[in-house]
Write an enzyme that holds these catalytic residues in place. Structure first.
Site, PDB file in Angstrom:
ATOM      1  CD  GLU A 153      -2.998  -1.177   0.089  1.00 62.78           C
ATOM      2  OE1 GLU A 153      -3.049  -0.257  -0.592  1.00 62.78           O
ATOM      3  OE2 GLU A 153      -3.824  -2.003   0.342  1.00 62.78           O
ATOM      4  CG  HIS A 200      -4.580  -0.104   5.426  1.00 65.31           C
ATOM      5  ND1 HIS A 200      -6.146  -0.171   5.354  1.00 65.31           N
ATOM      6  CD2 HIS A 200      -4.229  -1.398   4.797  1.00 65.31           C
ATOM      7  CE1 HIS A 200      -6.486  -1.185   4.664  1.00 65.31           C
ATOM      8  NE2 HIS A 200      -5.367  -2.079   4.344  1.00 65.31           N
ATOM      9  CG  HIS A 249      -7.730  -5.447   7.259  1.00 66.46           C
ATOM     10  ND1 HIS A 249      -7.095  -6.368   6.872  1.00 66.46           N
ATOM     11  CD2 HIS A 249      -7.490  -4.528   6.185  1.00 66.46           C
ATOM     12  CE1 HIS A 249      -6.401  -6.247   5.535  1.00 66.46           C
ATOM     13  NE2 HIS A 249      -6.616  -5.139   5.298  1.00 66.46           N
ATOM     14  CG  HIS A 269      -9.110  -3.353   1.918  1.00 64.06           C
ATOM     15  ND1 HIS A 269      -8.308  -2.567   0.572  1.00 64.06           N
ATOM     16  CD2 HIS A 269      -8.484  -3.693   2.948  1.00 64.06           C
ATOM     17  CE1 HIS A 269      -6.980  -3.044   1.030  1.00 64.06           C
ATOM     18  NE2 HIS A 269      -7.092  -3.581   2.496  1.00 64.06           N
TER      19      HIS A 269
HETATM   20  P1  13P Z   1       1.061  -5.462   3.201  1.00 65.14           P
HETATM   21  O1  13P Z   1       1.461  -6.806   3.427  1.00 65.14           O
HETATM   22  O2  13P Z   1       1.533  -5.481   1.584  1.00 65.14           O
HETATM   23  O3  13P Z   1       1.328  -4.326   3.819  1.00 65.14           O
HETATM   24  O4  13P Z   1      -0.248  -5.619   2.400  1.00 65.14           O
HETATM   25  C1  13P Z   1      -1.531  -5.762   3.516  1.00 65.14           C
HETATM   26  C2  13P Z   1      -2.684  -5.066   3.385  1.00 65.14           C
HETATM   27  O5  13P Z   1      -3.607  -4.792   4.078  1.00 65.14           O
HETATM   28  C3  13P Z   1      -2.975  -4.646   1.861  1.00 65.14           C
HETATM   29  O6  13P Z   1      -4.152  -3.682   1.856  1.00 65.14           O
HETATM   30 ZN    ZN Z   2      -5.613  -3.900   3.561  1.00 66.87          ZN
END
Ligand code: 13P
Ligand code: ZN
Length: 269
Positions: free
Chosen positions: A119, A142, A144, A214
């Protein structure tokens, strides 16, 4: 083995805080496998010795030209690295990168040649935007968060400010500690420039954005504050869901109560 953090207390503290937050993300269940990523603009901690450090990787393209990033340095979680591992060994599961003078490529300089998160286009585009705005924000996150992602599967919550108003009304502190609310980004391919551009478009109005189906993307002065904003919003989502599970639609705070809060805490409308 020597580390870029040796004898650099401020930088070491920054990375320690990243490790602490990475642990929280795992404990919360928001970081399955390699899920989520963190980048920190560490340029303010960079001295001449760091500037003289050689590259330990090939030159990688960013995928965009980001003119405000010339001479900037970032700590980045590695791609495919686990948050739970970043928590215990941050310098083995992340790396420090230098943006090159063309503002379109970067190299890794420390401690290990761990390729940054997939990302990175979104993270760097956001840092570029923040610098351009003269913002004090240095951290982007970022992750989840389960309940917020679940809400993003429902069309009505994707309409502008519907989720923001609902989450604010679940408990007074949510608006106090997340006063700019939750921006909505329609589904885009993970890691894409398109996702990066859509995220920037919303950051003018919001500090936290919800990537449909996401995750979330948050910016703040430091990574702990970015985590707090997401935590506060997700707590509200949990309260909403708990009420629904008890079989009723929660009333939410009334408009009057929201107004009173907004005035008392001197919050934006
Ligand atoms: P990375 O392992 O490349 O950081 O990806 C994790 C992710 O949440 C992608 O949206
Ligand atoms: Zn992600």
């Amino acid at each position: 083995m020597s580390s870029i953090l040796d004898n650099r207390d401020a930088l070491a503290l920054e990375v320690e805080q990243v490790a602490e937050v990475a642990g929280y993300l795992w404990q919360k269940g928001w970081a399955e496998r390699n899920g989520g990523n963190i980048t920190i603009n560490i340029t303010e901690h960079v001295d001449d010795a760091i500037r003289a450090m050689p590259a330990i990787s090939p030159i990688y393209p960013i995928g965009a030209t980001l003119s405000n990033l010339k001479g900037c340095y970032f700590f980045c979680k590695g791609t495919n690295k686990r948050m739970r591992d970043l928590a215990r060994r941050p310098m083995e599961n992340g790396s420090v990168i230098r943006i090159l003078d063309d503002c379109a490529s970067y190299v890794i300089i420390a401690d290990n040649p761990v390729k940054p998160t997939s990302e990175l286009p979104s993270h760097l585009a956001v840092h570029n935007y923040l610098i351009g705005k003269g913002s004090t924000y240095k951290a982007s996150l970022h992750t989840h968060p389960i309940e917020l992602v679940a809400m993003s599967h429902c069309k009505k919550f994707l309409e502008k400010d519907v989720a923001t108003r609902l989450l604010w009304s679940m408990i007074p502190e949510t608006k106090a500690f997340c006063p700019r609310g939750l921006g909505i980004i329609p589904y885009r391919l993970p890691g894409s420039i398109d996702l990066a551009e859509s995220t920037i478009a919303e950051l003018g109005d919001y500090d936290v954005t919800l990537w449909e189906k996401h995750g979330v993307f948050a910016v703040e002065n430091d990574i702990m504050q970015a985590f707090d904003q997401v935590d506060v919003l997700n707590k509200s989502a949990l309260i909403y869901i708990a009420a629904k599970n008890m079989g009723f639609e929660p009333d939410g705070m009334t408009d009057e109560q929201m107004k009173e809060m907004t005035v008392a805490f001197n919050l934006p409308k």
